[in-house]
Design a protein around this motif. Sequence first.
Motif, short mmCIF file in Angstrom:
data_model
loop_
_atom_site.label_atom_id
_atom_site.label_comp_id
_atom_site.label_asym_id
_atom_site.label_seq_id
_atom_site.Cartn_x
_atom_site.Cartn_y
_atom_site.Cartn_z
N TRP A 24 12.84 5.14 -6.58
CA TRP A 24 12.49 5.95 -5.42
C TRP A 24 11.62 7.13 -5.83
O TRP A 24 10.64 7.47 -5.14
CB TRP A 24 13.76 6.41 -4.70
CG TRP A 24 13.53 7.30 -3.53
CD1 TRP A 24 14.00 8.57 -3.38
CD2 TRP A 24 12.80 7.02 -2.34
NE1 TRP A 24 13.60 9.10 -2.17
CE2 TRP A 24 12.85 8.16 -1.51
CE3 TRP A 24 12.08 5.92 -1.88
CZ2 TRP A 24 12.24 8.23 -0.26
CZ3 TRP A 24 11.46 6.00 -0.65
CH2 TRP A 24 11.55 7.13 0.15
N ALA A 25 11.95 7.75 -6.94
CA ALA A 25 11.16 8.90 -7.42
C ALA A 25 9.70 8.50 -7.65
O ALA A 25 8.79 9.29 -7.39
CB ALA A 25 11.77 9.46 -8.70
N ARG A 26 9.47 7.28 -8.09
CA ARG A 26 8.10 6.82 -8.32
C ARG A 26 7.42 6.40 -7.02
O ARG A 26 6.25 6.68 -6.80
CB ARG A 26 8.10 5.65 -9.32
CG ARG A 26 8.68 6.01 -10.68
CD ARG A 26 7.91 7.09 -11.42
NE ARG A 26 6.60 6.68 -11.85
CZ ARG A 26 6.34 6.10 -13.01
NH1 ARG A 26 7.29 5.89 -13.88
NH2 ARG A 26 5.11 5.74 -13.32
N LEU A 27 8.16 5.70 -6.15
CA LEU A 27 7.56 5.21 -4.91
C LEU A 27 7.12 6.34 -4.00
O LEU A 27 6.11 6.24 -3.30
CB LEU A 27 8.53 4.29 -4.18
CG LEU A 27 8.89 2.98 -4.87
CD1 LEU A 27 9.93 2.22 -4.07
CD2 LEU A 27 7.65 2.12 -5.11
N LYS A 28 7.87 7.44 -3.99
CA LYS A 28 7.52 8.58 -3.14
C LYS A 28 6.15 9.14 -3.49
O LYS A 28 5.46 9.67 -2.63
CB LYS A 28 8.57 9.70 -3.29
CG LYS A 28 9.88 9.40 -2.65
CD LYS A 28 10.79 10.60 -2.62
CE LYS A 28 11.03 11.20 -3.97
NZ LYS A 28 11.99 12.32 -3.94
N THR A 29 5.74 9.02 -4.76
CA THR A 29 4.46 9.60 -5.16
C THR A 29 3.27 8.81 -4.60
O THR A 29 2.15 9.30 -4.62
CB THR A 29 4.33 9.67 -6.70
OG1 THR A 29 4.27 8.36 -7.25
CG2 THR A 29 5.50 10.44 -7.31
N TRP A 30 3.51 7.61 -4.12
CA TRP A 30 2.43 6.78 -3.59
C TRP A 30 2.09 7.12 -2.14
O TRP A 30 1.15 6.59 -1.57
CB TRP A 30 2.77 5.30 -3.72
CG TRP A 30 2.76 4.82 -5.15
CD1 TRP A 30 2.50 5.56 -6.26
CD2 TRP A 30 3.05 3.51 -5.60
NE1 TRP A 30 2.60 4.78 -7.38
CE2 TRP A 30 2.94 3.51 -7.01
CE3 TRP A 30 3.40 2.33 -4.97
CZ2 TRP A 30 3.16 2.39 -7.78
CZ3 TRP A 30 3.62 1.21 -5.75
CH2 TRP A 30 3.49 1.24 -7.14
N ARG A 31 2.86 8.02 -1.55
CA ARG A 31 2.60 8.43 -0.17
C ARG A 31 1.18 8.97 -0.02
O ARG A 31 0.50 8.73 0.98
CB ARG A 31 3.62 9.48 0.26
CG ARG A 31 3.49 9.92 1.69
CD ARG A 31 4.61 10.86 2.09
NE ARG A 31 5.88 10.18 2.13
CZ ARG A 31 6.48 9.82 3.27
NH1 ARG A 31 5.94 10.12 4.42
NH2 ARG A 31 7.62 9.19 3.24
N ALA A 32 0.71 9.71 -1.02
CA ALA A 32 -0.64 10.29 -0.98
C ALA A 32 -1.71 9.21 -0.88
O ALA A 32 -2.81 9.45 -0.41
CB ALA A 32 -0.87 11.17 -2.20
N GLU A 33 -1.38 7.99 -1.34
CA GLU A 33 -2.32 6.88 -1.27
C GLU A 33 -2.16 6.08 0.02
O GLU A 33 -2.82 5.07 0.21
CB GLU A 33 -2.11 5.95 -2.46
CG GLU A 33 -2.36 6.61 -3.80
CD GLU A 33 -1.99 5.68 -4.93
OE1 GLU A 33 -2.46 4.52 -4.93
OE2 GLU A 33 -1.22 6.11 -5.81
N GLY A 34 -1.26 6.51 0.88
CA GLY A 34 -1.06 5.84 2.15
C GLY A 34 0.08 4.84 2.18
O GLY A 34 0.31 4.18 3.20
#
Length: 122
Positions: A24-34
């Motif tokens: 989850w910690a890693r997936l949240k960072t992809w929000r900036a990419e949409g």
Amino acid sequence: MTRPMVKLARALRKRMTPHEVRLWARLKTWRAEGFVFRRQVPLGRYIVDFACFTPKLVIEIDGGQHSGDDHRAADAIRDAWLEAEGFRVVRVWNMDVYNNMDGVLTAIRDALDAGLRDMRQP
């Protein structure tokens, strides 16, 4: 979506496994990419570990119990239902989240990219 399913999903979010917390910690960072992921999401009669709705992708983190015949059969039924609803399903093993995070993230990224390509095709 039934009230008990929503209640269970909320409870599961509060007590995520260490493997789920790490991914989850890693997936949240992809929000900036949409890529907006949600965790412990009710879909039909199931609650999936992670879901991204654009494109339609489900990520399931499996422990050793999923290697048994009963779990494999149930997982196949679940995956078939999710796929019939238009979702791609990526299953990763618990230990891969710790021992091969780069490989896990690559598999997820590949599935996201494939989903985006499918969305663009007429």
